[in-house]
Design a protein around this motif. Structure first.
Motif, short mmCIF file in Angstrom:
data_model
loop_
_atom_site.label_atom_id
_atom_site.label_comp_id
_atom_site.label_asym_id
_atom_site.label_seq_id
_atom_site.Cartn_x
_atom_site.Cartn_y
_atom_site.Cartn_z
N GLN A 48 -0.53 -8.44 6.00
CA GLN A 48 0.90 -8.25 5.84
C GLN A 48 1.30 -6.78 5.95
O GLN A 48 2.48 -6.45 5.92
N ASP A 49 0.27 -5.90 6.09
CA ASP A 49 0.50 -4.46 6.20
C ASP A 49 1.35 -3.95 5.04
O ASP A 49 2.38 -3.30 5.22
N VAL A 50 0.91 -4.30 3.80
CA VAL A 50 1.65 -3.88 2.60
C VAL A 50 0.69 -3.19 1.63
O VAL A 50 -0.52 -3.45 1.66
N GLU A 63 2.82 -4.43 -3.40
CA GLU A 63 3.68 -5.44 -2.76
C GLU A 63 2.96 -6.77 -2.54
O GLU A 63 3.48 -7.67 -1.90
N ARG A 109 6.45 2.83 5.28
CA ARG A 109 5.02 2.58 5.41
C ARG A 109 4.43 3.42 6.54
O ARG A 109 5.02 3.54 7.61
#
Length: 739
Positions: free
Chosen positions: A262-264, A268, A734
């Motif tokens: 989720q590229d978090v 998160e 991000r």
């Protein structure tokens, strides 16, 4: 260092007594005597052996036996086999000696656990051959695999004492086959721990960060759990059924995967834990009780209906039963709630062994889905092994393809239920019915509607296969199937045609090599395969025989071969890790590692493009056949497969202390768009950090910007600092490094 033998003896006795204590609930009269005999035999057999950590080797088989009984639930025969599992491999005792003293069954299990010697391996990957040998025992006695998983778990728990190259090899084998196997056999706790420990040795920095943040956030999770469960406890107390509630935190590897997918950041990842409600009730009342508890939970918290998972009515293929729901809890947090009986929990914790225990006691539902699940999988493995004509590496790829799959439930025209891995097609279904049905498959009717043979099956589909004698298997069918059974049947059909074409290709290769004055031997064929990026000799000959590879291309191979020979005469290009260690010690007096930045004049190596390692990354070397040594990051996406199959080509590598070289990396940026944002980004990179920008691409849509920037850096420390400074820019959400 002086060894305190008396202290070690006391510790060994303590560990042995602990084993007996953990095994006590499973033992019958006379079992302790048999276990003691095996223990004393193992102590004597391994008396002069020590582990890399320096402790007595016999600690290891005792630990493996303890894991097998405590964490999997195996009984006396397995405990005895676990205590003896390294005797034949590491001492002068034979399988016949084991059979004579402990019986044929124990000897058969120990034989399955004994690795193939390097001299008798029939293929180029000794590791893949050993995997295949172990898996051959699944159809005979699955306890071999369960003990092997116990053995691997203890090795992973004690991996710290091993040299770095061995650590990488062992952790990659674990990630490649043992963790998926544990998952498939329902050993969720062991699977999670194996994955966590694999991450620890491939990306220690990220692993430590997640562990630290889990510890840091634990008080908040405990408080939240108390608030969430308070009204549920009041209601459950009124039902008059024994129950317990526990909170289960998501595994470190699962959190890591979610962050990557989720590229978090960690903060998160919202579903960090689940609430588990476990009740004790008669088996006939389990299903009704699950729904009663579900009703209690949803009286207080609104459920997300799309996240309801009913594995009580339809158990998973590995025997897992549970009712899962996701509800909206306090403070707007989604919470996963798992509802199950004590029996279901036992099967979920101890997998196949617990399922078998309940089956023997007559306490397992005889539902077709359940029985077809575990027993059906073992039958499929047996059939796959019986048709095994492939190389060990091809076999492993096919076998692994089904280990982690989710499931889909479909019906035959008569209403019989069949369970398949998610993603299967009509063609998989046809081959599952019968080989001839698969070979003649034209398509199918699903719920009365005509569909092609590559149509993907969905839950609840009723499938009727249509056949025709005109239908002919072709290479393209391999792209349509998901199951190893269908793949192996299609490959068997294709292989006969392929062999005829390959025979022609072999003649062409032989003739061409003779013209070039090159020998046609295993070494030359290996080099040819790597040059053309082909995995087997058969495929190489087939593609040349079919004309897909022009025979004139072999001349280009010869030119590169001559160049490589020239490099070999000037620089070190070893065949395997053992040879490298011997020869590098002559060049460097201070160890057997390849030092990046210092050894370029003596060793032929280059940085791998698949993961672009830079100074400061954890790295290893991989000896290729044609291209010297390639340097990869330890968390490279290709590392697991390389190390699992070709551990003998892995070498230790480190960066030189002084590094003047620049490396190009790419950063992915996301945030909210505003005037001057790009200017701020370039100012931070070029002016503040004095870093050279190599490329830049930024797109904006609906006030959200996404960009990729290529920069030249010298160390990972510069990358970390650069990311931190970019994150300080107003609107930046991000920044991540792209592999």
């Amino acid at each position: 260092m002086k060894i305190d033998e008396a202290k070690e003896k006391r510790e060994l006795i303590r560990r042995y007594r602990n084993l007996l204590q953990k095994a006590a609930p499973l033992l019958k009269e006379g079992d302790v005597k048999i276990i003691k005999k095996a223990f004393l035999f193992a102590v004597d057999a391994h008396k002069d052996m020590r582990r890399k950590s320096g402790e007595p080797f016999v600690y290891h088989p005792v630990a493996v036996a303890t894991i097998a009984t405590e964490e999997i639930g195996l009984g006396t025969t397995s405990i005895v086999a676990a205590l003896l599992h390294d005797v034949v491999e590491d001492t002068d005792y034979t399988i016949e000696d084991i059979s004579e003293r402990f019986g044929e069954k124990v000897a058969q299990i120990v034989e399955g656990l004994t690795k193939i010697s390097e001299n008798s391996a029939r293929g180029e990957s000794i590791q893949a051959e050993n995997f295949r040998k172990m898996l051959l025992t699944i159809s005979e006695d699955i306890r071999v695999v369960l003990i092997k998983i116990s053995d691997r778990l203890h090795n992973m728990r004690t991996l710290e004492s091993m040299p770095k190259d061995k650590r990488l090899k062992i952790k990659s084998e674990t990630e490649y086959i043992y963790a998926p196997l544990a998952h498939r056999l329902g050993l969720y706790n062991i699977k999670s721990e194996l994955e966590d420990l694999s991450l620890k040795y491939s990306d220690r920095k990220t692993y430590d960060e997640i562990v630290h943040k889990l510890i840091e956030s634990e008080p908040a999770r405990v408080k939240f759990t108390q608030t969430f469960t308070e009204p549920i406890i009041r209601e459950l107390n009124g039902l008059g059924v024994p129950y317990r509630i526990k909170s289960r935190t998501k595994s470190i590897r699962s959190i890591y995967n979610k962050m990557r997918k989720q590229d978090v950041p960690f903060e998160e990842v919202f579903d960090l834990f689940a609430i588990r409600i476990i009740f004790d009730s008669p088996m006939t009342e389990e299903k009704a009780m699950c729904w009663q508890v579900y009703s209690v939970v949803t009286d207080y918290y609104r459920p997300n209906v799309s996240r309801l998972r009913d594995w009580v009515s339809m158990p998973k293929a590995n025997g897992y039963e549970s009712l899962h729901t996701t509800v909206m809890g306090p403070e707007g947090h989604w919470v996963e709630v798992q509802i199950r009986s004590e029996r279901m929990d036992d099967v979920a914790e101890k997998g196949y062994a617990a399922h078998w225990k309940y089956k023997e006691q007559g306490k397992v539902h005889q539902r077709k889905a359940h029985e077809q699940g575990i027993e059906g999988w073992i039958s499929a493995v047996r059939e796959m092994l019986e048709n095994d004509k492939e190389s060990a590496i091809e076999f492993m790829d096919d076998f692994r393809s089904n280990l982690f799959s989710k499931e889909v439930f479909v019906f035959t025209p008569k209403g019989d239920l069949k369970v398949f891995p998610k993603g299967v097609t009509v063609l998989d279904f046809a081959f599952d019915i019968h080989t001839e049905v698969g070979a003649k498959c034209l398509g199918a009717k699903i719920n009365g509607k005509l569909v092609p043979l590559n149509h993907e099956l969905k839950n609840g589909n009723q499938v009727e296969i249509l056949t025709s004698n005109k239908s002919k298997i072709n290479e393209g069918w391999l792209q349509y199937v998901k199951t190893s059974k269908a793949r192996s049947k299609i490959k068997s059909y294709l292989k006969e045609d392929k062999k005829r074409t390959a025979a022609l290709g072999r003649e062409i290769v032989q003739r061409k090599l003779k013209q070039l004055h090159l020998p046609m031997n295993d070494t030359t064929l290996k080099q040819l395969r790597e040059f053309f990026d082909i995995r087997t000799d058969l495929d190489l000959f087939f593609k040349i025989g079919e004309g897909k590879i022009d025979h004139t291309e072999i001349k280009k191979f010869n030119e590169q071969h001559n160049e490589n020979e020239k490099i070999r005469s000037e620089k070190l290009v070893p065949e395997d890790a053992k040879e490298f260690k011997k020869r590098i010690r002559k060049i460097r007096q201070d160890g057997d590692e390849l030092v990046i930045g210092e050894d370029m004049d003596n060793v032929h190596y280059s940085l791998a493009q698949c993961c672009n390692p830079i100074y400061g990354d954890d790295i290893f070397g991989f000896i290729t056949i044609n291209s010297g040594i390639k340097i990869h990051r330890t968390n490279c996406p290709n590392a697991v497969s390389m190390m699992a199959n070709y551990g003998y080509r892995i070498i230790k590598a480190r960066w030189a202390n002084q590094q003047d070289e620049e490396f190009e990396i790419k950063l992915k940026l996301e945030g909210t768009d505003r005037v001057g944002l790009v200017n701020d980004v370039t100012r931070v990179i070029s002016m503040q950090m004095k870093v050279n920008i190599r490329s830049i691409s930024i797109d904006t849509e609906s006030s959200i910007f996404k960009g990729v920037i290529g920069v030249s850096v010298m160390t990972t420390e510069v990358v970390d600092e650069l990311i931190q400074n970019l994150m300080n820019i107003e609107g930046m959400v991000r920044v991540t490094r792209i592999d």
